[in-house]
Motif scaffolding. Structure first.
Motif, short mmCIF file in Angstrom:
data_model
loop_
_atom_site.label_atom_id
_atom_site.label_comp_id
_atom_site.label_asym_id
_atom_site.label_seq_id
_atom_site.Cartn_x
_atom_site.Cartn_y
_atom_site.Cartn_z
N PRO A 134 4.52 -21.89 30.55
CA PRO A 134 3.42 -20.49 30.15
C PRO A 134 2.45 -21.34 29.29
N GLY A 135 1.02 -21.19 29.55
CA GLY A 135 -0.03 -21.62 28.83
C GLY A 135 -0.26 -23.37 29.04
N ALA A 136 0.73 -24.06 30.00
CA ALA A 136 0.60 -25.40 30.02
C ALA A 136 -0.73 -25.65 30.72
N HIS A 137 -1.57 -26.93 30.14
CA HIS A 137 -2.77 -27.31 30.75
C HIS A 137 -2.32 -27.85 32.10
N ALA A 138 -3.51 -27.53 32.95
CA ALA A 138 -3.00 -28.04 34.57
C ALA A 138 -2.95 -29.80 34.52
N THR A 139 -3.63 -30.36 33.82
CA THR A 139 -3.54 -31.66 34.01
C THR A 139 -3.58 -32.23 32.27
N ASN A 140 -2.43 -33.10 32.00
CA ASN A 140 -2.43 -33.73 30.82
C ASN A 140 -2.67 -35.15 30.98
N TYR A 141 -3.53 -35.89 30.18
CA TYR A 141 -3.75 -37.12 30.06
C TYR A 141 -2.93 -37.77 29.02
N GLU A 142 -2.25 -38.93 29.39
CA GLU A 142 -1.11 -39.51 28.57
C GLU A 142 -1.69 -41.04 28.21
N VAL A 143 -1.73 -41.33 27.25
CA VAL A 143 -2.19 -42.60 26.64
C VAL A 143 -1.00 -43.46 26.07
N ALA A 144 -0.62 -44.34 26.71
CA ALA A 144 0.51 -45.00 26.19
C ALA A 144 0.44 -46.57 25.75
N ILE A 145 1.21 -47.09 24.87
CA ILE A 145 1.37 -48.53 24.40
C ILE A 145 2.75 -48.91 24.25
N THR A 146 2.89 -50.08 24.56
CA THR A 146 4.32 -50.82 24.35
C THR A 146 4.26 -52.04 23.58
N ARG A 147 5.22 -52.23 22.73
CA ARG A 147 5.28 -53.43 22.01
C ARG A 147 6.63 -53.99 21.99
N LYS A 148 6.97 -55.16 22.15
CA LYS A 148 8.36 -55.68 22.30
C LYS A 148 8.59 -56.89 21.32
#
Length: 209
Positions: free
Chosen positions: A38-52
């Motif tokens: 309930p109340g979720a946005h139709a589209t979520n935009y995810e920004v990710a970064i990975t470090r090793k």
């Protein structure tokens, strides 16, 4: 309506790709969440970064150090305008138990909430962060999640740390990508450098009870 939304989505993707190429670090994806809750946005935009990183220690020792309840002030020492962690409070349960949450206090007087979502030593653990007070992050991200994996090989441990932020709508994707690609990248790298330093100089690693 559908055509307009598709055009807006395409514009965001193209602009975001340009931002990602310019910083060479963060990745972006659109996640359809319609009807998920309930109340979720139709589209979520995810920004990710990975470090090793590769640490010259067994996986269990590295896991215990990184996942320790008291480790944050030792390793999250700040980067640029992103402040250091100075402490935590309000733990709702043991820090090796998924569902346990706490407040993380930062050097500039701001805070955020953090909860453990996955804990499987010595291979992986994950957490969720939200309720950001920091003026940069709170305007750009709804919440975030961190995921660590530890793979032992030849006496060393290969560490992979991915941080994923959910943007506050399409208009926040590009500035969030820039913040994550430059500032958060440095914040994460400083953390990994601190882990390497402290584990090399400490006689023993801290362990969770």
């Amino acid at each position: 309506m559908g055509t307009q939304r598709s055009a807006q989505h395409l514009a965001v993707v193209i602009t975001t790709m340009a931002a990602v190429l310019s910083c060479g670090c963060a990745s972006v994806k659109a996640v359809d969440t319609a009807g998920s809750e309930p109340g979720a946005h139709a589209t979520n935009y995810e920004v990710a970064i990975t470090r090793k990183a590769v640490l010259p220690h067994p996986a269990r020792r590295v896991f215990d150090y990184v996942a320790a309840e008291d480790v944050l002030p030792k390793v999250l020492t700040g980067y640029g305008p992103l402040p250091a962690v100075i402490g935590t409070s309000g733990n709702t349960g043991p820090w090796d138990t998924p569902g346990s949450a706490r407040i993380v206090h930062l050097a500039d007087g701001t805070a955020l909430r953090e909860a453990i979502t996955h804990y499987a030593p010595p291979a992986e653990f994950a957490y969720r962060v939200w309720d950001f007070d920091h003026p940069i992050i709170r305007r750009l991200a709804r919440h975030g999640r961190g995921e660590w994996t530890f793979t032992e090989a030849d006496g060393s441990t290969h560490v992979t740390w991915t941080y994923t932020f959910t943007a506050r709508g399409a208009v926040a994707v590009v500035p969030l990508s820039a913040v994550v690609g430059w500032l958060w990248r440095g914040y994460m790298q400083a953390c990994l450098d601190n882990v390497l330093y402290h584990m090399a100089t400490a006689p023993t690693a801290p362990r969770n009870p």
